[in-house]
Design an enzyme around this catalytic site. Sequence first.
Site, short mmCIF file in Angstrom:
data_model
loop_
_atom_site.label_atom_id
_atom_site.label_comp_id
_atom_site.label_asym_id
_atom_site.label_seq_id
_atom_site.Cartn_x
_atom_site.Cartn_y
_atom_site.Cartn_z
N THR A 57 1.06 -1.23 0.01
CA THR A 57 -0.16 0.04 0.05
C THR A 57 0.79 1.09 -0.13
O THR A 57 0.33 2.24 -0.54
CB THR A 57 -1.04 0.10 1.32
OG1 THR A 57 -1.73 -0.98 1.14
CG2 THR A 57 -1.83 1.26 1.27
N ILE A 58 1.91 1.29 0.64
CA ILE A 58 2.98 2.35 0.73
C ILE A 58 3.47 2.80 -0.61
O ILE A 58 3.79 3.95 -0.76
CB ILE A 58 4.01 2.25 1.63
CG1 ILE A 58 4.72 3.52 2.21
CG2 ILE A 58 5.05 1.02 1.27
CD1 ILE A 58 5.72 3.12 3.39
#
Length: 395
Positions: A57-58
């Site tokens: 997600t980062i």
Amino acid sequence: MIIIIYIWKGYPAGGYFLDDGMDACRRSSFSCIIDAKEDDRRRTIMTTIMTIFTGGTIGSRNTGGAIQVNDSGSYALIDKYTASPLKRDVRLETAQPLNILSENLVPGDWDKLIQAIGSLDFAQYAGIIVTHGSDTLAYTAAMLSFVFAHTPVPIILVASGNPLDDPRSNGLSNFAGAVDYILGGQPPGVFVIYRNDRGESVVYLGTRISQALPFTDQFDCPYGVPYGVMEDGVFKPDRHRLNPSPEELRAHAKQPMQSADGLQLGSDVLYIRPFPGIDYSHYHFSSHAPKAVLHDLYHSGTASVSGQARHSVLAFAEYCREQGVDLYLCPLKDGSGALYASSLKLIEAGVTFIERMSVEAALMKLIFAYSRFDSRAQVREYVLDETVFFEHIGP
């Protein structure tokens, strides 16, 4: 002028140049004319940190309601960091051996990540930051802890609960915390830094972080005792009796680091979680058997020893023996204390318990051991008797 330069591994060379009067960084080519002497001077005085992107997600973007890894998503983290008030005077180098959502991670991906880290000249870096998805963060943190147990520099994993463009994202804060930990000259080792929903930037030992909980998306650790927190850019260790001291971590790092060359992690360990009515007759190993089974336990260190064979882990243990499959049960807080009758029956039957270790760490230690050693005796000794990176908790 402050110069923050990072090297694009596998991408066109690029750098960031920050001027005192600039609010944001400007991407520029290394073909630009730079005062060579000034650049060399900056390189000698600036701390260098390697950042390894793996996706997650980062490193993702929300496009039309679908969160997916993006070719430039990971590098957006560096953009945001260098343009933020959290930035420090540091030289960042980058590499991206993977670009996946972490729920899709398989052992071959760990091999690529381990190779990327193992190929580095650790003497050139003050620390290493690994960006990762939150779904399997705890597993990768434990695996890297066993592979790089005696790392001479901090290896810090960071993730994000939401994409970086989402105002709820903690990805930038987590990355900045990792940079601050490294620049603060803190002890080496493998760690995770993650800001929780209370705004605390928690520092976990790599072998002592539990999977994030559903619904809250928060991480935890055994006994609720993390290694410490980052406060205003400064690491504050939790000197709880269960934690190793900073001095112990520094002494641990002085031991030789084993080479990871040629390591190929396998998928030969099966993980089973108990629930009421579990039917072990569904597990058939006659055609394709794992090398070992890690069987989770209820919080009190128990599992069903019902008289009905198909619901009893005792009968399943006998089946595993017949099939030549090693069976381990975990977690058990302390086998020397008072135990429930069901646990005692399992011990009397010769079932092997892994004590004082989280199930995440135990699973990764087993996978690593079965990939590394040829004999069951070596695996058993390594998993049960050796403390590799503070995975055994308590006396």
